[in-house]
Design an enzyme around this catalytic site. Sequence first.
Site, PDB file in Angstrom:
ATOM      1  N   LYS A   1       0.820  -1.213   0.000  1.00 30.10           N
ATOM      2  CA  LYS A   1       0.000   0.000   0.000  1.00 30.10           C
ATOM      3  C   LYS A   1       0.853   1.262   0.000  1.00 30.10           C
ATOM      4  O   LYS A   1       0.588   2.191  -0.750  1.00 30.10           O
ATOM      5  CB  LYS A   1      -0.914   0.044   1.239  1.00 30.10           C
ATOM      6  CG  LYS A   1      -1.941  -1.058   1.313  1.00 30.10           C
ATOM      7  CD  LYS A   1      -2.899  -0.850   2.498  1.00 30.10           C
ATOM      8  CE  LYS A   1      -2.216  -0.957   3.853  1.00 30.10           C
ATOM      9  NZ  LYS A   1      -1.843  -2.316   4.263  1.00 30.10           N
TER      10      LYS A   1
ATOM     11  N   ARG B   1      11.462  -7.563   4.678  1.00 31.53           N
ATOM     12  CA  ARG B   1      11.485  -6.136   5.016  1.00 31.53           C
ATOM     13  C   ARG B   1      12.038  -5.927   6.431  1.00 31.53           C
ATOM     14  O   ARG B   1      12.729  -4.941   6.696  1.00 31.53           O
ATOM     15  CB  ARG B   1      10.064  -5.561   4.926  1.00 31.53           C
ATOM     16  CG  ARG B   1       9.996  -4.073   5.276  1.00 31.53           C
ATOM     17  CD  ARG B   1       8.640  -3.474   4.999  1.00 31.53           C
ATOM     18  NE  ARG B   1       7.677  -3.789   6.042  1.00 31.53           N
ATOM     19  CZ  ARG B   1       6.393  -3.442   5.989  1.00 31.53           C
ATOM     20  NH1 ARG B   1       5.917  -2.798   4.951  1.00 31.53           N
ATOM     21  NH2 ARG B   1       5.574  -3.749   6.979  1.00 31.53           N
TER      22      ARG B   1
ATOM     23  N   ARG C   1      -9.864   1.274   9.017  1.00 29.19           N
ATOM     24  CA  ARG C   1      -9.635  -0.163   9.212  1.00 29.19           C
ATOM     25  C   ARG C   1     -10.724  -0.819  10.040  1.00 29.19           C
ATOM     26  O   ARG C   1     -10.686  -2.025  10.266  1.00 29.19           O
ATOM     27  CB  ARG C   1      -8.329  -0.393   9.961  1.00 29.19           C
ATOM     28  CG  ARG C   1      -7.137  -0.232   9.096  1.00 29.19           C
ATOM     29  CD  ARG C   1      -5.901  -0.664   9.839  1.00 29.19           C
ATOM     30  NE  ARG C   1      -4.824   0.101   9.294  1.00 29.19           N
ATOM     31  CZ  ARG C   1      -3.619  -0.370   9.035  1.00 29.19           C
ATOM     32  NH1 ARG C   1      -3.310  -1.596   9.334  1.00 29.19           N
ATOM     33  NH2 ARG C   1      -2.717   0.394   8.496  1.00 29.19           N
TER      34      ARG C   1
ATOM     35  N   ARG D   1      11.598  -2.890  11.105  1.00 29.27           N
ATOM     36  CA  ARG D   1      10.362  -2.487  11.784  1.00 29.27           C
ATOM     37  C   ARG D   1      10.062  -3.450  12.920  1.00 29.27           C
ATOM     38  O   ARG D   1      10.100  -4.665  12.744  1.00 29.27           O
ATOM     39  CB  ARG D   1       9.204  -2.489  10.778  1.00 29.27           C
ATOM     40  CG  ARG D   1       8.749  -1.091  10.429  1.00 29.27           C
ATOM     41  CD  ARG D   1       7.661  -1.119   9.409  1.00 29.27           C
ATOM     42  NE  ARG D   1       6.394  -1.639   9.917  1.00 29.27           N
ATOM     43  CZ  ARG D   1       5.253  -1.552   9.264  1.00 29.27           C
ATOM     44  NH1 ARG D   1       5.229  -0.970   8.074  1.00 29.27           N
ATOM     45  NH2 ARG D   1       4.143  -2.039   9.769  1.00 29.27           N
TER      46      ARG D   1
ATOM     47  N   ARG E   1      -1.351  -9.301  12.775  1.00 29.86           N
ATOM     48  CA  ARG E   1      -1.836  -8.200  11.924  1.00 29.86           C
ATOM     49  C   ARG E   1      -2.733  -8.745  10.812  1.00 29.86           C
ATOM     50  O   ARG E   1      -3.751  -8.152  10.468  1.00 29.86           O
ATOM     51  CB  ARG E   1      -0.654  -7.416  11.339  1.00 29.86           C
ATOM     52  CG  ARG E   1      -0.042  -6.443  12.360  1.00 29.86           C
ATOM     53  CD  ARG E   1       1.432  -6.166  12.127  1.00 29.86           C
ATOM     54  NE  ARG E   1       1.744  -5.614  10.831  1.00 29.86           N
ATOM     55  CZ  ARG E   1       2.928  -5.754  10.221  1.00 29.86           C
ATOM     56  NH1 ARG E   1       3.900  -6.416  10.800  1.00 29.86           N
ATOM     57  NH2 ARG E   1       3.131  -5.215   9.044  1.00 29.86           N
TER      58      ARG E   1
HETATM   59  P1  ADP Z   1       0.499  -2.729   7.940  1.00 32.36           P
HETATM   60  O1  ADP Z   1       1.181  -2.947   6.637  1.00 32.36           O
HETATM   61  O2  ADP Z   1       0.797  -3.797   8.922  1.00 32.36           O
HETATM   62  O3  ADP Z   1      -0.950  -2.523   7.792  1.00 32.36           O
HETATM   63  P2  ADP Z   1       0.862   0.093   8.698  1.00 32.36           P
HETATM   64  O4  ADP Z   1       2.138   0.822   8.564  1.00 32.36           O
HETATM   65  O5  ADP Z   1      -0.256   0.500   7.811  1.00 32.36           O
HETATM   66  O6  ADP Z   1       1.211  -1.446   8.545  1.00 32.36           O
HETATM   67  O7  ADP Z   1       0.351   0.193  10.219  1.00 32.36           O
HETATM   68  C1  ADP Z   1       1.218  -0.164  11.287  1.00 32.36           C
HETATM   69  C2  ADP Z   1       0.440  -0.188  12.600  1.00 32.36           C
HETATM   70  O8  ADP Z   1      -0.081   1.113  12.886  1.00 32.36           O
HETATM   71  C3  ADP Z   1      -0.770  -1.108  12.654  1.00 32.36           C
HETATM   72  O9  ADP Z   1      -0.428  -2.448  12.938  1.00 32.36           O
HETATM   73  C4  ADP Z   1      -1.567  -0.455  13.797  1.00 32.36           C
HETATM   74  O10 ADP Z   1      -1.016  -0.762  15.060  1.00 32.36           O
HETATM   75  C5  ADP Z   1      -1.351   1.022  13.549  1.00 32.36           C
HETATM   76  N1  ADP Z   1      -2.404   1.576  12.664  1.00 32.36           N
HETATM   77  C6  ADP Z   1      -2.222   2.082  11.416  1.00 32.36           C
HETATM   78  N2  ADP Z   1      -3.393   2.497  10.896  1.00 32.36           N
HETATM   79  C7  ADP Z   1      -4.352   2.243  11.836  1.00 32.36           C
HETATM   80  C8  ADP Z   1      -5.759   2.421  11.895  1.00 32.36           C
HETATM   81  N3  ADP Z   1      -6.455   2.957  10.864  1.00 32.36           N
HETATM   82  N4  ADP Z   1      -6.405   2.045  13.020  1.00 32.36           N
HETATM   83  C9  ADP Z   1      -5.740   1.515  14.048  1.00 32.36           C
HETATM   84  N5  ADP Z   1      -4.418   1.299  14.067  1.00 32.36           N
HETATM   85  C10 ADP Z   1      -3.717   1.658  12.965  1.00 32.36           C
END
Ligand code: ADP
Length: 191
Positions: A13, A127, A88, A133, A144
């Site tokens: 994404k 990654r 989400r 990370r 996740r």
């Molecule tokens: P991923 O590829 O795992 O979706 P992101 O970088 O998009 O990784 O998000 C990393 C973390 O940030 C998530 O696992 C969550 O803890 C938090 N996070 C990101 N966006 C949201 C959201 N919309 N609602 C709740 N938590 C979020």
Amino acid sequence: MRLILMGPPGAGKGTQATYIADHFGVPAISTGDIFRANVSKGTPLGVKAKGYMDAGEYVPDEVTNLMVRDRIDELDAKPGFLLDGYPRTLAQVEELDGMIEFTGHKLDAAVVLTVDDEEIVQRLLARAQSEGRADDTEDVIRRRQQLYAEQTEPLIDVYRKRGILLEVDGMGEVDDVTQRIFDALDVVPES
Ligand code: ADP
């Protein structure tokens, strides 16, 4: 243009968000990136979010919603935005609807990248080596993925019913995926 980009963890994404947002001249707003920036600066928001993120849990809606609202209120997001990683949860969908409605606009499209879960685990573990990370360990990746399936996948139907869902194959070369997204977006009528 007001877009959201969805897809399971590791679907690519972030990479695609940048290309699409550049193309439309709107900011790519990644909730994950904003949280990580706050964690590394040690802000109060970062302190709140860190424990959830490290465990692969979602940050509570109240915290996330407030953060997105503030970001969308900034000047550069007036002409539009691309949201990467938000909404989400169903509660976040409602919140976003309210934010957009308030400005008198509408959401143009919800793009979902579809990928193969097993291949993704391998991608994310790779990654972990390059970016380090904290949440890219196998157990946390699986958590996740599980949360995505339970809480975020149901959103796909919500946007399908509204007629703004665009499902795009997220496997293969980055450029090919970008091209597929652009092709899919062409079918969305101008607003
Ligand atoms: P991923 O590829 O795992 O979706 P992101 O970088 O998009 O990784 O998000 C990393 C973390 O940030 C998530 O696992 C969550 O803890 C938090 N996070 C990101 N966006 C949201 C959201 N919309 N609602 C709740 N938590 C979020």
